[in-house]
Design a protein around this motif. Structure first.
Motif, short mmCIF file in Angstrom:
data_model
loop_
_atom_site.label_atom_id
_atom_site.label_comp_id
_atom_site.label_asym_id
_atom_site.label_seq_id
_atom_site.Cartn_x
_atom_site.Cartn_y
_atom_site.Cartn_z
N THR A 1 -15.48 -5.93 -13.72
CA THR A 1 -14.85 -6.24 -11.60
C THR A 1 -15.29 -5.37 -11.63
OG1 THR A 1 -12.77 -5.18 -11.98
CG2 THR A 1 -12.94 -7.28 -13.01
N PHE A 2 -15.67 -5.28 -10.25
CA PHE A 2 -15.58 -4.56 -8.80
C PHE A 2 -17.18 -3.60 -9.64
CE2 PHE A 2 -11.78 -5.45 -7.65
CZ PHE A 2 -12.26 -6.37 -6.42
N SER A 3 -17.23 -1.75 -9.99
CA SER A 3 -17.97 -0.77 -10.25
C SER A 3 -18.02 -0.57 -11.36
CB SER A 3 -17.67 0.03 -9.57
OG SER A 3 -16.36 1.00 -10.10
N GLY A 4 -17.04 -1.21 -12.46
CA GLY A 4 -16.68 -1.00 -14.21
C GLY A 4 -16.47 -0.47 -14.46
N ASN A 5 -15.29 0.60 -13.58
CA ASN A 5 -15.03 2.08 -13.94
C ASN A 5 -13.56 1.67 -13.86
OD1 ASN A 5 -15.27 4.61 -13.93
ND2 ASN A 5 -14.13 4.95 -12.10
N ALA A 6 -13.23 2.09 -15.55
CA ALA A 6 -11.77 1.92 -15.26
C ALA A 6 -10.96 3.37 -14.80
CB ALA A 6 -11.26 2.25 -17.62
#
Length: 192
Positions: free
Chosen positions: A34-39
């Motif tokens: 989701t969103f930026s794809g950053n964890a």
């Protein structure tokens, strides 16, 4: 032997991604989808709110602070920044999460707290001010990382080894923001 062990420990602990784990426990989507794809902390904020983002930030920074304390106690200072690099590599390429993790900002902040406390405090203040002005987290985070790296270099004196470890870590974290930079430039170009 101690150095190699700390590098491995740092990578493995960095591979435990608190953003993924916390959101999974909350029944939320994997932050990498989701969103930026950053964890990382920002996506936890977007999915679960400020409180859970603070929990993830504290877990990431606390783990890093503990590793920095261990490295400072067991190694010559010249090798300590390389342990921080291993932590960031673990955060970015976590073996426990299909090698897709965060960008390493909170981890590097936590790791730097004991090395250059004034740099950590200043970088947090700069993050808040810059984020309030531009409202783009990755720009604030990039400036934070540059300040943390600069503070670490400042306390390294003229030693090449810790400066090199710091430079590689800072460059890796900035490179991890490449997708954000490309997206920002594409949006600006469309608006022009």
């Amino acid at each position: 032997m101690r150095f190699a062990g700390l590098l491995l420990l740092s990578y493995l602990l960095g591979s435990i991604n608190f953003a993924i784990i916390v959101l999974m426990l909350l029944g939320k989507e994997d932050p990498r989808t989701t969103f930026s794809g950053n964890a990382g902390t920002t996506n936890v904020y977007r999915q679960a709110g400020r409180g859970w983002a603070a929990v993830v930030l504290l877990l990431d920074a606390g783990r890093a602070l503990g590793l920095a304390a261990l490295a400072l106690a067991l190694l010559p200072f010249a090798l300590v920044p390389w342990v921080g690099l291993a932590l960031v590599v673990g955060n970015r390429f976590p073996c426990f999460h299909q090698f897709r993790g965060g960008k390493g900002v909170a981890s590097y902040l936590g790791f730097t707290i004991l090395i250059a406390p004034w740099g950590a405090i200043l970088s947090c203040l700069v993050w808040v001010v810059v984020h309030r002005i531009v409202r783009i987290p990755f720009i604030a985070s990039s400036l934070m990382i540059l300040l943390l790296g600069g503070a670490t270099v400042a306390v390294s004196g003229d030693q090449v080894l810790p400066i090199a470890g710091t430079a590689v870590t800072v460059l890796l974290i900035l490179y991890n923001h490449k997708r954000n930079i490309v997206t920002l430039f594409e949006e600006r170009r469309r608006q022009a």
